[in-house]
Design an enzyme around this catalytic site. Structure first.
Site, mmCIF file in Angstrom:
data_model
loop_
_atom_site.group_PDB
_atom_site.id
_atom_site.type_symbol
_atom_site.label_atom_id
_atom_site.label_comp_id
_atom_site.label_asym_id
_atom_site.label_seq_id
_atom_site.Cartn_x
_atom_site.Cartn_y
_atom_site.Cartn_z
ATOM 1 N N PRO A 200 10.104 -6.775 -0.722
ATOM 2 C CA PRO A 200 8.799 -5.994 -1.006
ATOM 3 C C PRO A 200 7.616 -6.929 -1.451
ATOM 4 C CG PRO A 200 10.329 -6.100 -2.964
ATOM 5 C CD PRO A 200 10.946 -6.889 -1.859
ATOM 6 N N ALA A 201 6.570 -6.295 -1.158
ATOM 7 C CA ALA A 201 5.283 -6.926 -1.822
ATOM 8 C C ALA A 201 5.385 -7.672 -3.198
ATOM 9 C CB ALA A 201 4.121 -6.107 -1.446
ATOM 10 N N GLU B 144 8.243 3.903 14.441
ATOM 11 C CA GLU B 144 8.968 4.118 13.311
ATOM 12 C C GLU B 144 8.873 5.705 13.144
ATOM 13 O OE1 GLU B 144 7.541 1.671 9.882
ATOM 14 O OE2 GLU B 144 9.293 0.226 10.411
ATOM 15 N N ASN C 62 0.760 -1.102 -0.020
ATOM 16 C CA ASN C 62 0.033 0.072 0.063
ATOM 17 C C ASN C 62 0.888 1.275 -0.093
ATOM 18 O OD1 ASN C 62 0.597 -0.275 2.726
ATOM 19 N ND2 ASN C 62 -1.326 0.167 3.341
ATOM 20 N N GLU D 184 4.651 -3.352 12.392
ATOM 21 C CA GLU D 184 3.564 -2.421 12.193
ATOM 22 C C GLU D 184 2.518 -3.070 11.567
ATOM 23 O OE1 GLU D 184 3.573 0.608 12.994
ATOM 24 O OE2 GLU D 184 5.862 1.018 13.611
ATOM 25 N N LEU D 185 1.397 -3.172 12.282
ATOM 26 C CA LEU D 185 0.423 -4.447 11.839
ATOM 27 C C LEU D 185 -0.894 -3.648 11.560
ATOM 28 C CD1 LEU D 185 1.366 -7.326 14.273
ATOM 29 C CD2 LEU D 185 2.315 -6.755 12.144
ATOM 30 N N GLY E 94 2.490 -5.023 7.834
ATOM 31 C CA GLY E 94 1.538 -5.899 7.152
ATOM 32 C C GLY E 94 0.485 -6.264 7.781
ATOM 33 N N CYS F 250 -3.224 1.931 6.886
ATOM 34 C CA CYS F 250 -3.294 1.141 8.139
ATOM 35 C C CYS F 250 -4.010 2.231 8.932
ATOM 36 C CB CYS F 250 -1.884 0.462 8.483
ATOM 37 S SG CYS F 250 -0.645 1.872 8.383
#
Ligand code: NAP
Length: 488
Positions: free
Chosen positions: A185-186, A468, A161, A262-263, A240, A296
């Site tokens: 990376p994704a 972060e 994203n 970081e969820l 993610g 997020c």
């Protein structure tokens, strides 16, 4: 005749399709297809790395570590600043790559490039301010000192994203602290990551310091496992879903790695009777519909107090109907394509579930075409709806009603997540009471936009571990070492 948006790149050399390990492009790999989510057309075939490549990257990063650690912070900062300047110089091309592979409107992509580069600048500066301590001693014959040293080889697994910012937010503090990094990376957005590697090479980062392992969904699992299992990798940073975060925690347990996570989020947005409604509507638009609701920190649940409920929903619906939906490359588009078909399906499911439980759709509510879901406002939302509990990750604004301040706080906190929350009020006492009571790592007060390199980003509860950005963002990449000096 279909024209690839990548043909408009000014600097064609930024289109990289090989993985980047130890300062070299690995051409000899399997490939997977990267497509434009808006059109479904193939953009490129990209290296599909596996466990063996991950081990190669780990070995390279391990070998590169001592020389990088032993550079002065200023030497590392100079390279990071050069990388930052190159990102800004190539902002248009990076934005183009991003809109092509991720779908977000081009103006938003440009904004993300600047945001991503700002972490390189910020941590280049912060790296020079890492300080140790001397402690008042317990014994006149001893002196107590604390050093802060680089943790070692780091791994970063990032989502689709924010294809650039989620990388630099991790990589910049790691490199500034003296740690090499391996990025996975994704699957959907490797082109931005690989362009970043090209710019890292141009900035003069030494081989092995920044590595990018692109991989498809299946190989991502294998690469992720290799990074987690390696004793050489001392820190894993992941952004993610909470579900994948749990898997990674388990995989890292045997090697007791440091973890930054970081969820997922489920952000509440509370509007009190005393709020400035126009400003709340403005904040709602920014927070809810940026990146088509695929952030997020975007609002998942709106809680509006009884006295202003109808005014707020009516005004929000009016403004939402004005939002321009379309291809991210079209001028003026504000809401663009969702990332893939499962994302569309989830949004559709949340809307139909809400309608079946009495939700009133005041704007949008339908898939217009392809993966373009109309920005949607649903009034009369209730706690039994899916959107009350699950992250929708799409352009849907369900609006719940509440009566009292205590009820608003209880409703907002009724989730296992705790990333961001938002509140609108003009009563300073209430602002403090509510902000302190909200169980989240970040609170936007009378604003819908909170992210900046200067501030600590992160969550509580099942939204993650660590922070972060800000001066705190470098901490996870440093270990404390206590020196006890006797015989004084
Ligand atoms: P995801 O499915 O968890 O994927 C994130 C990354 O993990 C991708 O690189 C993915 O690779 C990789 N991955 C998936 N399964 C893995 C495994 N078993 N082992 C190793 N790596 C694995 O999340 P997403 O759908 O991309 O992103 C959306 C989620 O991210 C949302 O929940 C959102 O809230 C959260 N998010 C949080 C923040 C934050 O700062 N808190 C920021 C942005 C997004 P593949 O793509 O190849 O599968």
């Amino acid at each position: 005749m279909n024209h690839s948006p990548l043909q408009n790149l000014r600097d064609r050399a930024l289109l990289k399709t090989a993985a980047y390990v130890n300062g070299a492009w690995l051409e000899q790999t399997q490939r997977f297809s990267v497509t434009d989510p808006a059109t479904g057309l193939e953009l490129a075939r990209v290296a599909d790395t596996d466990r063996g490549h991950a081990q190669q990257a780990i070995a390279a990063a391990g070998a590169a570590w001592p020389a990088w650690r032993d550079k002065t912070a200023k030497e590392r900062a100079t390279l990071l600043m050069r990388w930052n300047a190159l990102m800004l110089e190539h902002a248009d091309d990076l934005a183009l790559l991003m809109t092509a592979e991720q779908g977000k409107p081009l103006a938003e992509a440009r904004g993300e490039v600047a945001y991503a580069a700002s972490f390189l600048e910020w941590f280049a500066e912060e790296g020079r301010r890492v300080c140790g301590e001397t402690i008042a001693t317990h014994d006149p014959g001893k002196r107590l000192l604390v050093l802060r040293q680089a943790v070692g080889v780091c791994a970063a697994i990032t989502p689709w994203n924010f294809p650039l910012a989620m990388i630099t937010r991790k990589v910049a503090p790691a490199l500034a602290a003296g740690c090499p990094v391996i990025v996975k990376p994704a699957e959907q957005t490797p082109l931005c990551a690989l362009a970043l590697a090209e710019l890292a090479a141009r900035a003069g980062l030494p081989p092995g310091i920044f590595n990018v392992l692109s991989a498809d969904g299946a190989n991502s699992i294998a690469v992720g496992r290799a990074l987690c299992e390696s004793p050489v990798v001392r820190h894993l940073s992941f952004t993610g879903s909470t579900e994948v975060g749990r898997i990674l925690i388990r995989q890292c347990a045997p090697t007791i790695k440091k973890l930054s996570l970081e969820l997922g989020g489920n952000a509440p947005f509370i509007v009190f009777d005393d709020a400035d409604i126009e400003s709340a509507v403005e904040g709602a638009l920014i927070s809810k519909f940026r990146n088509a609701g695929q952030t997020c920190v975007c609002v998942n649940r709106f809680y509006v107090q009884e006295g202003v409920y109808e005014t707020f929903v009516t005004r929000l619906a009016e403004r939402v109907r004005e939002l321009r939906l379309g291809n991210g490359f079209d001028p003026g588009v504000q809401v663009a394509s969702l990332i893939d078909d499962p994302a569309v399906e989830k949004v559709r499911q949340h809307v139909s579930d809400a309608q079946s439980k009495g939700g009133r759709v005041l704007a949008g509510g339908r898939l217009r075409s392809g993966r373009l879901f109309e920005p949607t406002v649903i009034a009369d939302a209730s706690a039994d709806m899916l959107c009350a509990h699950e992250e929708t990750f799409g352009p849907v604004a369900p609006i719940f009603r509440f009566q009292s301040e205590a009820e608003a706080i209880a409703l907002a906190n009724a989730t296992e997540f705790g990333l961001a929350s938002y509140l609108y009020s003009r009563d300073i006492g209430r602002i403090f009471r509510v902000a302190e009571a909200l169980e989240s790592g970040m609170v936007g007060i009378n604003t819908g936009h909170i992210s900046t390199a200067e501030a600590p980003f992160g969550g509580v509860k099942q939204s993650g571990l660590g922070r972060e950005g800000s001066r705190h963002g470098i901490e996870d990449y440093l270990e404390l070492k206590y020196l006890c000096l006797g015989g004084i």
